[in-house]
Each structure stands twice: as C-alpha cells, then as structure tokens.
Design a protein around this motif. Sequence first.
Motif, short mmCIF file in Angstrom:
data_model
loop_
_atom_site.label_atom_id
_atom_site.label_comp_id
_atom_site.label_asym_id
_atom_site.label_seq_id
_atom_site.Cartn_x
_atom_site.Cartn_y
_atom_site.Cartn_z
N GLN A 54 0.83 -1.21 0.00
CA GLN A 54 0.00 0.00 0.00
C GLN A 54 0.86 1.25 0.00
OE1 GLN A 54 -3.20 0.46 -0.58
NE2 GLN A 54 -3.19 -1.74 -0.96
N ALA A 55 1.94 1.23 0.78
CA ALA A 55 2.83 2.40 0.82
C ALA A 55 3.46 2.65 -0.55
CB ALA A 55 3.92 2.17 1.88
N GLU A 77 16.90 -12.60 0.46
CA GLU A 77 16.80 -13.35 1.71
C GLU A 77 15.38 -13.28 2.28
OE1 GLU A 77 20.05 -12.95 4.43
OE2 GLU A 77 21.53 -13.27 2.85
N GLN A 78 14.53 -12.46 1.65
CA GLN A 78 13.09 -12.45 1.97
C GLN A 78 12.32 -12.75 0.68
OE1 GLN A 78 11.82 -9.24 4.84
NE2 GLN A 78 13.83 -8.37 4.34
N ALA A 79 12.73 -13.80 0.00
CA ALA A 79 12.25 -14.04 -1.36
C ALA A 79 10.74 -14.27 -1.42
CB ALA A 79 12.98 -15.23 -1.96
N ASP A 80 10.19 -15.05 -0.49
CA ASP A 80 8.76 -15.33 -0.56
C ASP A 80 7.94 -14.05 -0.42
OD1 ASP A 80 9.26 -18.01 -0.86
OD2 ASP A 80 8.97 -18.48 1.26
N GLU A 81 8.32 -13.24 0.56
CA GLU A 81 7.58 -11.99 0.79
C GLU A 81 7.81 -11.02 -0.36
OE1 GLU A 81 9.63 -13.45 2.93
OE2 GLU A 81 8.57 -13.79 4.82
N LEU A 82 9.04 -10.99 -0.86
CA LEU A 82 9.32 -10.08 -1.98
C LEU A 82 8.51 -10.46 -3.22
CD1 LEU A 82 10.99 -7.69 -3.05
CD2 LEU A 82 12.73 -9.37 -3.78
N ALA A 83 8.39 -11.75 -3.46
CA ALA A 83 7.59 -12.19 -4.62
C ALA A 83 6.14 -11.74 -4.47
CB ALA A 83 7.68 -13.70 -4.75
N GLN A 84 5.60 -11.90 -3.25
CA GLN A 84 4.21 -11.44 -3.03
C GLN A 84 4.10 -9.94 -3.21
OE1 GLN A 84 2.91 -12.82 0.89
NE2 GLN A 84 4.09 -14.68 0.61
N LEU A 85 5.07 -9.22 -2.67
CA LEU A 85 5.05 -7.75 -2.76
C LEU A 85 5.09 -7.29 -4.22
CD1 LEU A 85 5.36 -4.97 -1.20
CD2 LEU A 85 7.81 -5.20 -1.73
N LEU A 86 6.00 -7.86 -4.98
CA LEU A 86 6.16 -7.39 -6.36
C LEU A 86 4.94 -7.73 -7.21
CD1 LEU A 86 9.96 -7.96 -7.05
CD2 LEU A 86 8.78 -5.95 -6.10
N GLN A 87 4.31 -8.85 -6.93
CA GLN A 87 3.07 -9.17 -7.64
C GLN A 87 2.02 -8.09 -7.39
OE1 GLN A 87 2.01 -12.50 -9.21
NE2 GLN A 87 4.22 -12.66 -9.55
N LEU A 88 1.97 -7.59 -6.14
CA LEU A 88 0.96 -6.58 -5.79
C LEU A 88 1.26 -5.21 -6.41
CD1 LEU A 88 0.38 -7.48 -2.03
CD2 LEU A 88 -1.22 -7.80 -3.91
N ARG A 90 3.34 -4.56 -9.02
CA ARG A 90 3.77 -4.58 -10.43
C ARG A 90 2.92 -3.68 -11.34
NH1 ARG A 90 7.96 -4.69 -13.79
NH2 ARG A 90 7.83 -6.24 -15.45
N PRO A 91 1.60 -3.62 -11.18
CA PRO A 91 0.83 -2.77 -12.09
C PRO A 91 1.26 -1.31 -12.06
CG PRO A 91 -0.62 -4.28 -10.93
CD PRO A 91 0.73 -4.40 -10.28
N ALA A 92 1.80 -0.86 -10.93
CA ALA A 92 2.22 0.55 -10.82
C ALA A 92 3.69 0.75 -11.15
CB ALA A 92 1.96 1.05 -9.39
N TYR A 93 4.44 -0.34 -11.28
CA TYR A 93 5.88 -0.23 -11.49
C TYR A 93 6.32 -1.12 -12.68
CZ TYR A 93 6.22 2.14 -6.98
OH TYR A 93 6.08 3.05 -5.96
N PRO A 94 6.28 -0.58 -13.88
CA PRO A 94 6.69 -1.36 -15.04
C PRO A 94 8.21 -1.50 -15.19
CG PRO A 94 5.94 0.83 -15.70
CD PRO A 94 5.67 0.71 -14.24
N ASP A 95 8.97 -0.87 -14.29
CA ASP A 95 10.43 -1.01 -14.29
C ASP A 95 10.85 -1.35 -12.87
OD1 ASP A 95 13.17 -0.65 -14.08
OD2 ASP A 95 13.18 1.38 -14.93
N ILE A 96 11.26 -2.60 -12.64
CA ILE A 96 11.68 -3.04 -11.30
C ILE A 96 13.09 -3.62 -11.38
CG2 ILE A 96 11.23 -4.61 -9.39
CD1 ILE A 96 8.25 -4.39 -9.96
N LEU A 97 13.97 -3.03 -10.59
CA LEU A 97 15.37 -3.48 -10.47
C LEU A 97 15.57 -4.03 -9.07
CD1 LEU A 97 18.49 -3.49 -10.98
CD2 LEU A 97 18.48 -1.06 -10.39
N VAL A 98 16.16 -5.23 -8.97
CA VAL A 98 16.44 -5.85 -7.67
C VAL A 98 17.92 -6.19 -7.58
CG1 VAL A 98 15.99 -7.86 -6.20
CG2 VAL A 98 14.10 -6.77 -7.43
N TYR A 99 18.53 -5.82 -6.47
CA TYR A 99 19.91 -6.24 -6.15
C TYR A 99 19.87 -7.48 -5.27
CZ TYR A 99 21.99 -1.80 -7.69
OH TYR A 99 22.43 -0.73 -8.44
N THR A 100 20.89 -8.33 -5.44
CA THR A 100 21.07 -9.45 -4.52
C THR A 100 22.55 -9.80 -4.40
OG1 THR A 100 20.52 -11.77 -4.05
CG2 THR A 100 20.74 -11.16 -6.37
N GLY A 101 22.90 -10.33 -3.24
CA GLY A 101 24.27 -10.81 -3.04
C GLY A 101 24.47 -12.23 -3.53
#
Length: 195
Positions: A54-55, A77-88, A90-101
């Motif tokens: 929502q934020a 390291e929070q992959a499950d939650e991140l996947a849920q977040l990005l699905q929610l 995504r309609p507002a963010y057509p460009d998503i960049l993710v960093y990972t170690g």
Amino acid sequence: MYVDRVLSPVVTLGPGQRVALWLAGCTKHCPGCANPELWEHTDAQWLTVGQLAQALLSIARERSTHRLTVTGGDPLEQADELAQLLQLVRPAYPDILVYTGYTLDEARRAIAADTWGQLASCVDVLIDGPYLEARNDGLVALRGSTNQLIHYLSEHVRDEYETYLAQGRTVQNFVVGGRAISVGIHMREDARHGE
Ligand code: SF4
C-alpha cells in the motif's frame, strides 16, 4: 517484511526517477559492504506485505514515480515476501530493479521454483553477486564491483538501462531524520558499494 527505508525520487539506482526500497537483513557479510547496518533486522522494522505494498502504491500514485529499485540488505533473503510484494505493486511499477548478493545461479537454487517464477515475472533487471572490494574499479555503473552482473529478465527496459549505464556512477544525498544518507554506487575509498 523487514524494511529499513523507502526514498524517492532516487536517480542514482537506475534510469529515471525511482522509488528505492531498502530491506533489512543480509547474512553474506561482504567485507567493505556499504550498508553493514542492514545486515541485522529488528522487530521494529517489520511490515506486512500488504502494508508495504500500500505504501509503494501510494507513492507511485502521488508522485507519479513508476520505477522501483529494491536493495538492502539482500532482498532475496526475503524471497517469498518479496515475490508477493512485487506481484501486488507490479501494475504501478513497469520497471523493477532488484539487487542481490546471490549470483543468479545461486538464487535459482536457493529459492523455491514457484517463488522464483513469481519473482522472474515481475523483476525486469537483477544485479547479482557479492560485493568484492578488490574488484571495485570505481567505474562500472550500478554495480559496486566488476563481478556483479546485470541480468535483463525482460527486454523492454534494456535500451534505457544501457543508456543510463553509459553515464557512469552518480551519488545523491538525502537528509532523513537529521541524518545524511548518500545513495548510489560509491568509490572504493569513500565507502564501498552503494545501494
Ligand atoms: S554487499 Fe550486499 S550482499 Fe554483501 S553484505 Fe552488503 S548487503 Fe549483503
């Protein structure tokens, strides 16, 4: 999810004006990491996926900012939650960049296939690999060290990113709660990798 901060508009972590999200928690502990304060997380940093979504949706709507960078910490390291977040969001963010170690191969092995599938359907660009201080050449844009690779998981953003990368590194300063925060990819001598 364990969240450290959200800033916008950020122009130093990908093309255009972006919302940048720092997630807390990383077990990799790369020497020279720019954000060692984000290795641990606290209960006070916890938000539900719904609250964070929502934020991010409100920011996109109110500031007309539709590009998102997720860093940390290690977001995967929070992959499950991140996947849920990005699905929610995504309609507002057509460009998503993710960093990972993780390297891309390590991430694929570490993350459940269905979660990886959800992530891959939302992430346009993944920048992977640990920060290696000896390989911070001060030059490569968007990456702290030359071992880190840019993976285009969708092609529609490639041209914009290639143009952005040609501009080299930049750093942007914010003041949050009286504290100065430098956002971007830093030179080795001034504080390691950005994010
Ligand atoms: S550089 Fe990235 S992966 Fe390495 S310890 Fe820091 S946050 Fe974690």
